[in-house]
Design an enzyme around this catalytic site. Sequence first.
Site, PDB file in Angstrom:
ATOM      1  CD  GLU A 302      25.560 -42.074-101.844  1.00  0.00           C
ATOM      2  OE1 GLU A 302      25.481 -41.643-100.680  1.00  0.00           O
ATOM      3  OE2 GLU A 302      24.608 -41.983-102.655  1.00  0.00           O
ATOM      4  CD  GLU A 324      20.884 -36.574 -99.368  1.00  0.00           C
ATOM      5  OE1 GLU A 324      21.534 -36.481-100.427  1.00  0.00           O
ATOM      6  OE2 GLU A 324      21.106 -37.473 -98.520  1.00  0.00           O
TER       7      GLU A 324
HETATM    8  N1  B3K Z   1      21.242 -40.581 -98.072  1.00  0.00           N
HETATM    9  C1  B3K Z   1      20.824 -41.695 -98.896  1.00  0.00           C
HETATM   10  C2  B3K Z   1      19.361 -41.786 -99.073  1.00  0.00           C
HETATM   11  C3  B3K Z   1      18.633 -42.419 -97.942  1.00  0.00           C
HETATM   12  C4  B3K Z   1      17.196 -42.654 -98.307  1.00  0.00           C
HETATM   13  C5  B3K Z   1      16.403 -43.172 -97.155  1.00  0.00           C
HETATM   14  N2  B3K Z   1      15.059 -43.533 -97.548  1.00  0.00           N
HETATM   15  C6  B3K Z   1      21.491 -41.672-100.230  1.00  0.00           C
HETATM   16  C7  B3K Z   1      21.957 -40.362-100.697  1.00  0.00           C
HETATM   17  O1  B3K Z   1      21.244 -39.415-100.878  1.00  0.00           O
HETATM   18  O2  B3K Z   1      23.144 -40.239-100.875  1.00  0.00           O
HETATM   19 ZN    ZN Z   2      22.694 -37.928-100.826  1.00  0.00          ZN
END
Ligand code: B3K
Ligand code: ZN
Length: 860
Positions: A302, A324
């Site tokens: 994060e 991602e």
């Molecule tokens: N970006 C979020 C994931 C969001 C999921 C939405 N259904 C966490 C992550 O990949 O860091």
């Molecule tokens: Zn992520």
Amino acid sequence: MSQISNRQAKKLSDYKAPEFTITDVELSFELNPEATVLTAVYQVASISDKAGTLILDGQELKLLAVSVDGQLLHADAYQVTPEQLILPGIPAKAQLELKIELNPKANTALEGLYLSNGAYCTQCEAEGFRRISYYLDRPDVLARFTTHIIADDKAYPALLSNGNLVSSTVLADGRRHVTWVDPFPKPSYLFALVAGDFDCLRGSYTTSSGREVALEFYVDKGNKDRAQFALESLKRAMLWDEQTFGLEYDLDIYMVVAVDFFNMGAMENKGLNVFNSKYVLADQASATDTDFFNIESIIGHEYFHNWTGNRVTCRDWFQLSLKEGLTVFRDQQFSADMGSATLNRIDAVKTIRTAQFAEDAGPMAHPIRPQQVLEMNNFYTVTVYDKGAEVIRMLHTLLGQDGFRKGMDLYFKRYDGQAVTCDDFVNAMQDANGRDLSLFRRWYQQSGTPELKIYSQFDAKKREFKLLMQQHTPATADQEEKQPLLLPVRVELLCDGISQSYLLEMTEAQQEFSFAVSQKPVPVLLADFSAPVKLQYQYSMDELLQIARDAKDGVARWDAIQQLWQSQVKAAIEAKDVGTTYQLPAALLEFYRQLLIQPLDDLAFTAELLTVPAYDMVAEQFEEIPVQELVWVLQSFVQQLAEELADQWHNCYQSLRIEAYQYQEQQVAKRALRSVCLHYLAFIAGKDDLLTQQYQHSDNMTDQLAVLRACRSAAHPLFASLMHDFEQRWRDDVLVLDKWFNLSASYPTSSVFVTLEQLTAHPQFSWQNPNRVRAVFGAFYQQNPAMFHAEDGRGYQVLADVVLKMDAINPQVASRLVTPLLSWKRYQPVRQQQLKAVLQTMLSKELSNDLYEKVSKSLS
Ligand code: B3K
Ligand code: ZN
């Protein structure tokens, strides 16, 4: 079927830049559990500088009032549909003001604004902001946000949002009014608000340029000590990103809030991460080594999003892997640097070979950049995330560490503050390195698992060794035609204990590579799992054992043993000999015996080598999965190893001295190897004292849980009483109790069906809490293949009922749980019928888009 028209999938090819944008957003929330009032003020600007119709996204909102440039609009001046607010005649520049009423208490989908144990919190990615307000809810609209929160000061002392706190005052009525300003323009999916009564663990970090950043962890009362490890992990991640990529944090404050009700692991909202409490809270008594590892990795993930995701974001949701895949790659590199690179790589390989290959082979197959999406939340997949990270890793392999860094630097230089595409990322890598990556781009558009067949030839006269390679990607549910890909193939040639390494670049469907050698080598192929493919090569058992002993690459050594096991499983099944008399080869037993007598220096790696592959790892090798046979064969192999090497397991176990617990690499490794030994020992009679001893006297959760897991897998008579004790000890601590829910649901006998009913009646169970539901039913299908696939179809029925029940409460959770039912084509005819029947029943009901997309695809 009447709903079909409302279920229009969106296509990447239909992307259009927005006609309007919103440059500034001012939100004022007057919090109330059942009637929160939001006043939203937007500065709207037309891109073409012309007046026009503004269409905002919105779902399940109660619109109280709309004004444009201070003029209240009459209801017939705009149109409200279930998904949109349509405003004709909006000037080229306008101020729009909306008043909206929300009911956070009724929100069980945990998307938008909801209550978690009485605290307000939000989840907006991917399209949850439209459940808070009407908005241009798409990632290519970037606005500066100011957020006011007004709430009762006593009940909600912490009122948090993105950016920096600029004011906090107490109103005449006793409520507090705070204002947060986020100076960085952002898409709505990164918005967050939290209000509650928490304990706060504070720390600070000084960036490499000398800026002081306040770090704040908000946790449930009484849990402050358990957040210490997460805080330290955050500092390590901040330092690592500066050292590895030259990336510094950019606000004065970084907050993390741990909540109990959360749909996934965590969320990277700008300056205000919201975390599932299970990935923040840990201490030695309540968390395992794996829990500590996951916390560090997710805190890192994060945090790394602040640059790869937040500063540079996605143009549209089809580009999700832009942030991602890249951020998973970054968190994997971080974990590798914090611990063992080999073990981390092995974990990543397991994920690809189990879940990702299974996704490719199923009805939801998609490229890392999907082309068509009905419900975006369905595409937060192991393909977009983990295969996406493999694609980034291949770039890293092809360009080298320095080349990759140059590409990253150019990426940030070009695109900071923008919403961009995967192509833009590859362009930066390409331009920074002066290298044509056009062929490589196919990885973004092609789904499926490439199969790489390799044959070798040795010419003794010419002293030449040749590798003949063929690649082929079978058709997938979403895509018939496939093309050859650029595959980086790492190879080692082993000759007389000496290893020579090469990086081959395969670009054609068929290719030949020659090597000058002095004698016939043993080739170590696809070292470090250098491309996410299925490799086929005819190794002899001796060659595999030689690789396991002599290869330089640890992943290849581990993989050699995996391949050995795969071939044993196939041999046992083909011999229609499900283990009662099938004899494991003496050479393999001898290899294990030696490892146990003299473990390698790296005890964690030794533990990996000594572990028989899990069911899902083996299952993925079969086109039609012979479920019961696999369960039996694997179980009987463990039994045989346990008995044949009984003394060695015991001696190795006893030789690993116990120290006072610390989460520290060597200790983690030692515990891992002890746990493996213990696991085998549980399969031998007469080890009750040893098991009880470890359970009662260890000072940490890792060792206690190892006993329970071993007893569960061996269906050991001690299991029931130890589990009873565990439940008594931890019944008030739900995070720990989830381990008990998980173990109970994965007990491999038919008694589990009664157990499942009892578990959902447990006072701590709640259908509203995703962690509980996953602890029980996730464990049931992932860790209990024997009962999930029970002959009479009961396991499928149980899961299908849960999925339907959950769909009404929380569609995202339902849609994740349905996954194992979708791949009915992978099973024998009777199972196919049972699975199809439950899916058809499901499809005849009113389903959320989330569930409808998956179930309808699986049956089409
Ligand atoms: N970006 C979020 C994931 C969001 C999921 C939405 N259904 C966490 C992550 O990949 O860091
Ligand atoms: Zn992520």
